[in-house]
Design a protein around this motif. Structure first.
Motif, mmCIF file in Angstrom:
data_model
loop_
_atom_site.group_PDB
_atom_site.id
_atom_site.type_symbol
_atom_site.label_atom_id
_atom_site.label_comp_id
_atom_site.label_asym_id
_atom_site.label_seq_id
_atom_site.Cartn_x
_atom_site.Cartn_y
_atom_site.Cartn_z
ATOM 1 N N THR A 36 46.925 43.300 31.835
ATOM 2 C CA THR A 36 47.021 43.301 32.671
ATOM 3 C C THR A 36 47.611 41.367 33.519
ATOM 4 O O THR A 36 46.609 40.878 33.008
ATOM 5 C CB THR A 36 46.599 43.710 34.904
ATOM 6 O OG1 THR A 36 45.222 43.282 34.225
ATOM 7 C CG2 THR A 36 47.175 46.102 34.296
ATOM 8 N N VAL A 37 48.063 40.977 34.285
ATOM 9 C CA VAL A 37 47.258 39.291 34.760
ATOM 10 C C VAL A 37 46.290 38.763 34.786
ATOM 11 O O VAL A 37 45.399 38.207 34.449
ATOM 12 C CB VAL A 37 48.810 38.857 35.545
ATOM 13 C CG1 VAL A 37 48.427 37.297 35.701
ATOM 14 C CG2 VAL A 37 50.316 39.106 34.598
ATOM 15 N N ASP A 38 45.977 39.946 35.937
ATOM 16 C CA ASP A 38 44.769 40.446 36.792
ATOM 17 C C ASP A 38 43.406 40.618 35.555
ATOM 18 O O ASP A 38 42.578 39.652 35.391
ATOM 19 C CB ASP A 38 44.462 41.810 37.415
ATOM 20 C CG ASP A 38 45.180 41.521 38.422
ATOM 21 O OD1 ASP A 38 44.905 40.515 39.198
ATOM 22 O OD2 ASP A 38 45.640 42.301 39.442
ATOM 23 N N ALA A 41 43.739 37.149 33.607
ATOM 24 C CA ALA A 41 43.132 35.834 34.299
ATOM 25 C C ALA A 41 41.416 35.626 34.682
ATOM 26 O O ALA A 41 40.848 34.820 34.439
ATOM 27 C CB ALA A 41 43.663 35.923 36.323
ATOM 28 N N LYS A 48 44.187 33.753 39.450
ATOM 29 C CA LYS A 48 45.555 35.001 39.285
ATOM 30 C C LYS A 48 47.087 34.223 39.431
ATOM 31 O O LYS A 48 48.514 34.540 39.055
ATOM 32 C CB LYS A 48 45.630 36.126 39.642
ATOM 33 C CG LYS A 48 46.790 36.734 38.956
ATOM 34 C CD LYS A 48 46.726 38.423 39.908
ATOM 35 C CE LYS A 48 46.816 38.966 41.713
ATOM 36 N NZ LYS A 48 46.812 39.874 41.399
ATOM 37 N N THR A 49 46.735 33.086 40.359
ATOM 38 C CA THR A 49 47.910 32.371 41.352
ATOM 39 C C THR A 49 48.013 31.402 40.419
ATOM 40 O O THR A 49 49.194 30.733 40.415
ATOM 41 C CB THR A 49 47.305 32.124 43.254
ATOM 42 O OG1 THR A 49 46.032 30.992 42.871
ATOM 43 C CG2 THR A 49 47.168 33.255 43.747
ATOM 44 N N TYR A 52 50.389 32.495 37.456
ATOM 45 C CA TYR A 52 51.302 33.117 38.244
ATOM 46 C C TYR A 52 52.777 32.305 38.890
ATOM 47 O O TYR A 52 53.654 32.516 38.410
ATOM 48 C CB TYR A 52 51.621 34.355 39.516
ATOM 49 C CG TYR A 52 51.542 35.370 38.877
ATOM 50 C CD1 TYR A 52 52.484 36.653 38.282
ATOM 51 C CD2 TYR A 52 50.418 36.666 39.649
ATOM 52 C CE1 TYR A 52 52.148 37.471 38.055
ATOM 53 C CE2 TYR A 52 50.804 37.640 39.147
ATOM 54 C CZ TYR A 52 51.014 38.285 38.568
ATOM 55 O OH TYR A 52 51.479 39.753 37.697
ATOM 56 N N LYS A 58 54.572 38.985 33.563
ATOM 57 C CA LYS A 58 53.742 39.449 32.533
ATOM 58 C C LYS A 58 54.376 39.881 31.381
ATOM 59 O O LYS A 58 54.053 38.133 29.848
ATOM 60 C CB LYS A 58 52.691 40.907 32.711
ATOM 61 C CG LYS A 58 52.330 41.034 31.401
ATOM 62 C CD LYS A 58 51.963 42.142 31.422
ATOM 63 C CE LYS A 58 51.694 43.374 29.953
ATOM 64 N NZ LYS A 58 51.032 44.791 30.453
#
Length: 183
Positions: A36-38, A41, A48-49, A52, A58
């Motif tokens: 995941t992006v989490d 990061a 995470k920001t 994004y 993703k």
């Protein structure tokens, strides 16, 4: 107080390189779905920001990672048969890199039901290679798309079925098959 010409934070290229490496590493370790992006990061220590802001999803991140991973094709434009062989061998090496095949397969699967992601894949990943191959090999768009489909589809299928890249004899057979077809 001295003034700085550089904006605060890490340089963009440094952040991109860190995120791309972490993306492939995370996909290689956890698989596409669990990467995941989490988690990406967290693996980089980058917010995470921040991720994004650069990549809205993703799928966009994975596409950018694949584009970065592949880089430019090593074609000379002097010999079509040699360029076909070079392009295929280049694809074999790239897909064999840790995380790349899983990233490809995962983002392609996601794109089946996501027209926006299909557009990102087409414009950012496929189109640059399609255009270079059309120009270098002097082939029509349909023939180049056929070559891309056969090569990438075959390489991903082999990795998905065996977890291993194609053996050299099979790579040679794929090259010969496409050279005959395109002659």
């Amino acid at each position: 107080m001295a003034s700085s010409t550089r904006p605060p934070g890490r340089p963009r290229s440094s952040v991109d390189a860190e995120v791309f490496a972490a993306t492939l590493r995370t996909i290689d370790q956890l698989g596409y779905t669990r990467a995941t992006v989490d988690r990406i990061a967290a693996a980089t220590g980058i917010a995470k920001t921040t991720i994004y802001r650069r990549w809205p999803s993703k799928g966009a991140l994975v596409t950018a990672t694949l584009v970065d991973s592949f880089g430019p094709l090593p074609l000379t434009g002097r010999d079509g048969a040699a360029d076909i062989a070079a392009a295929i061998r280049y694809g074999v090496r790239a897909v064999a890199e840790p995380g790349v095949a899983a990233a490809f397969a995962g983002v392609f699967t996601d794109a089946i039901g996501d027209p926006a992601l299909r557009e990102i894949l087409a414009t950012q990943l496929q189109d640059p290679y399609r255009k270079v191959l059309m120009e270098t090999l002097g082939l029509s768009e349909q023939r180049v798309l056929f070559v891309i489909d056969v090569v990438i589809g075959t390489l991903l299928h082999r990795m998905g079925m065996t977890g291993e890249p194609m053996v050299e004899a099979d790579v040679d057979a794929l090259i010969q098959m496409l050279q005959r077809e395109l002659a």
